[in-house]
Design a protein around this motif. Structure first.
Motif, PDB file in Angstrom:
ATOM      1  N   VAL A 233     -11.637  48.501  34.250  1.00 15.80           N
ATOM      2  CA  VAL A 233     -11.013  47.578  35.188  1.00 15.80           C
ATOM      3  C   VAL A 233     -11.374  47.917  36.633  1.00 15.80           C
ATOM      4  CG1 VAL A 233      -9.089  47.043  33.658  1.00 15.80           C
ATOM      5  CG2 VAL A 233      -8.881  48.945  35.291  1.00 15.80           C
ATOM      6  N   ALA A 234     -11.879  49.118  36.856  1.00 14.10           N
ATOM      7  CA  ALA A 234     -12.249  49.551  38.204  1.00 14.10           C
ATOM      8  C   ALA A 234     -13.645  49.038  38.534  1.00 14.10           C
ATOM      9  CB  ALA A 234     -12.200  51.075  38.307  1.00 14.10           C
ATOM     10  N   ASP A 262      -8.199  53.761  31.974  1.00  8.48           N
ATOM     11  CA  ASP A 262      -7.846  52.478  32.565  1.00  8.48           C
ATOM     12  C   ASP A 262      -6.340  52.244  32.501  1.00  8.48           C
ATOM     13  OD1 ASP A 262     -10.440  51.903  33.250  1.00  8.48           O
ATOM     14  OD2 ASP A 262     -10.532  49.999  32.162  1.00  8.48           O
ATOM     15  N   LEU A 265      -4.777  54.068  35.203  1.00 10.69           N
ATOM     16  CA  LEU A 265      -5.173  53.426  36.456  1.00 10.69           C
ATOM     17  C   LEU A 265      -4.286  52.223  36.754  1.00 10.69           C
ATOM     18  CD1 LEU A 265      -7.182  53.418  38.768  1.00 10.69           C
ATOM     19  CD2 LEU A 265      -8.815  52.259  37.275  1.00 10.69           C
ATOM     20  N   VAL A 266      -4.032  51.397  35.759  1.00 12.89           N
ATOM     21  CA  VAL A 266      -3.178  50.231  35.950  1.00 12.89           C
ATOM     22  C   VAL A 266      -1.736  50.672  36.246  1.00 12.89           C
ATOM     23  CG1 VAL A 266      -2.215  48.172  34.848  1.00 12.89           C
ATOM     24  CG2 VAL A 266      -4.632  48.743  34.523  1.00 12.89           C
ATOM     25  N   MET A 269      -1.634  51.740  39.837  1.00 10.55           N
ATOM     26  CA  MET A 269      -1.701  50.533  40.659  1.00 10.55           C
ATOM     27  C   MET A 269      -0.321  49.873  40.734  1.00 10.55           C
ATOM     28  SD  MET A 269      -4.332  47.439  39.809  1.00 10.55           S
ATOM     29  CE  MET A 269      -3.945  45.736  40.226  1.00 10.55           C
ATOM     30  N   GLU A 281      -6.249  47.381  44.655  1.00  9.40           N
ATOM     31  CA  GLU A 281      -7.067  47.008  43.512  1.00  9.40           C
ATOM     32  C   GLU A 281      -7.228  48.216  42.579  1.00  9.40           C
ATOM     33  OE1 GLU A 281     -11.486  46.737  44.438  1.00  9.40           O
ATOM     34  OE2 GLU A 281     -10.625  46.623  46.464  1.00  9.40           O
ATOM     35  N   PRO A 282      -7.679  47.995  41.337  1.00  5.88           N
ATOM     36  CA  PRO A 282      -7.781  49.112  40.404  1.00  5.88           C
ATOM     37  C   PRO A 282      -8.598  50.294  40.929  1.00  5.88           C
ATOM     38  CG  PRO A 282      -7.969  47.050  39.203  1.00  5.88           C
ATOM     39  CD  PRO A 282      -7.962  46.695  40.670  1.00  5.88           C
ATOM     40  N   ALA A 317      -4.273  40.751  38.367  1.00  8.04           N
ATOM     41  CA  ALA A 317      -3.375  41.905  38.457  1.00  8.04           C
ATOM     42  C   ALA A 317      -2.151  41.709  37.579  1.00  8.04           C
ATOM     43  CB  ALA A 317      -2.954  42.125  39.909  1.00  8.04           C
ATOM     44  N   LEU A 320      -3.059  42.284  33.984  1.00  8.92           N
ATOM     45  CA  LEU A 320      -3.170  43.720  33.693  1.00  8.92           C
ATOM     46  C   LEU A 320      -1.796  44.349  33.524  1.00  8.92           C
ATOM     47  CD1 LEU A 320      -6.012  44.806  36.154  1.00  8.92           C
ATOM     48  CD2 LEU A 320      -6.154  44.708  33.658  1.00  8.92           C
TER      49      LEU A 320
END
Length: 327
Positions: A233-234, A262, A265-266, A269, A281-282, A317, A320
């Motif tokens: 996703v990055a 990921d 990461l989400v 975020m 953003e990611p 977003a 996600l």
């Protein structure tokens, strides 16, 4: 370009800062008691999501175009980018009166495509499954006589990105650790050079997504490693490899490299959105993810985290967040 680790020095970052004065925002440094309590440390977030174009990339793009000859400016410039560097070159070109051509993947976030067009650049789309952007960009630049300004592997770009770290240390003073996201290594290497100047004992850590771990493998092996179209996703960290300029700088100035999933990461975020009320953003949450998941730990210490950008489609977003059970 030189592959010498001395190809960019702190004096280059200082010169870039002078060129960027009154051009870029001196972005805020923010804190969160929630994050501090969670990790048991004092964390300072350098928020480049508030930068013009929504990411740090304008610093390097403007610094590079500013140093072109009048003849090169007249011919125009070209770059390839998934979005943030594309917007940076488009805007920097407009500010300098230089035509910009951008090679962008067809699956680039729509918000980044729209913004790049909005700054007046010509976009040339390509299919990342079948086309190598570096080769396509090089061919178009040669055919049209354009100056190629790559998204990270250029000393003037690295020096411009290093002003992010320079500003952070100027504002908060000494740090025990600095976490910086890594795609092609321009931001990471530039910030690491600044860290060595301001706080020689600061531990500088680069952070990548698990699927795009080429820089981590390169750092650990001392040999350049690659990755092809990583599924992450990055999108800002889907770069295939570090460059001739950035790889030696990372080896020289960075202390460690780690990766995060990921999913983590989400989640990071979402923490930044919900607790700090900032749109990230990611890719911009990579450093935060490493800290929150425990990939790195600096209890009781002062930690800098670079939030690289906030260019994310709001619908994407929300999707996600839903997929990961966060809303």
């Amino acid at each position: 370009m030189s592959s010498d680790a001395s190809s960019v020095t702190y004096s280059d970052i200082q010169a870039a800062a002078a060129r960027l004065d009154d051009v870029v925002h001196r972005t805020p440094v923010m804190t969160s008691s929630t994050v501090n309590d969670r990790v048991g440390a004092e964390v300072f977030f350098k928020c480049e999501n508030f930068q013009k174009t929504g990411a740090f990339k304008l610093r390097g793009g403007y610094n590079a175009i500013a140093q072109l000859s009048p003849a090169a400016k007249e011919r125009g410039v070209l770059t390839y980018s998934s979005g943030n560097h594309a917007q940076a070159i488009a805007l920097a070109g407009r500010l300098h009166g230089v035509d910009a051509t951008i090679v962008m993947p067809e699956n680039a976030p729509q918000v980044k495509l729209d913004a790049t067009r909005g700054y007046g650049a010509e976009i040339i789309p390509y299919d990342p499954e079948t086309t190598t952007r570096e080769a396509l960009g090089q061919n178009i630049a040669e055919d049209r006589g354009l100056t190629l300004i790559p998204p990270y592997d250029h000393p003037h770009v690295v020096a411009g990105q290093g002003t992010v770290g320079d500003e952070l240390f100027d504002e908060v003073g000494d740090l025990d650790a600095l976490l910086v996201c890594c795609g092609g290594g321009g931001l990471l290497s530039g910030c690491a050079i600044a860290a060595r100047q301001h706080a020689p004992n600061c531990t500088v850590v680069g952070v990548e997504p698990d699927a795009g771990d080429d820089a981590t493998r390169s750092f650990q092996s001392g040999t350049l490693q690659t990755v092809e179209n990583p599924d992450t996703v990055a999108d800002g960290a889907r770069t295939p490899y570090l460059g001739d300029v950035t790889f030696p700088l990372v080896l020289e100035h960075v202390d460690d490299m780690v990766t995060v999933s990921d999913a983590t990461l989400v989640q990071a975020m979402h923490v930044l959105w919900e607790r700090m009320k900032i749109v990230v953003e990611p890719t911009g949450a990579l450093g935060t993810a490493a800290l929150l998941q425990g990939a790195v730990s600096f209890p009781g210490q002062r930690i800098g985290v670079v939030i690289s950008g906030g260019n994310v489609d709001l619908g994407r977003a929300n999707t996600l967040f839903e997929e990961h059970g966060l809303i």
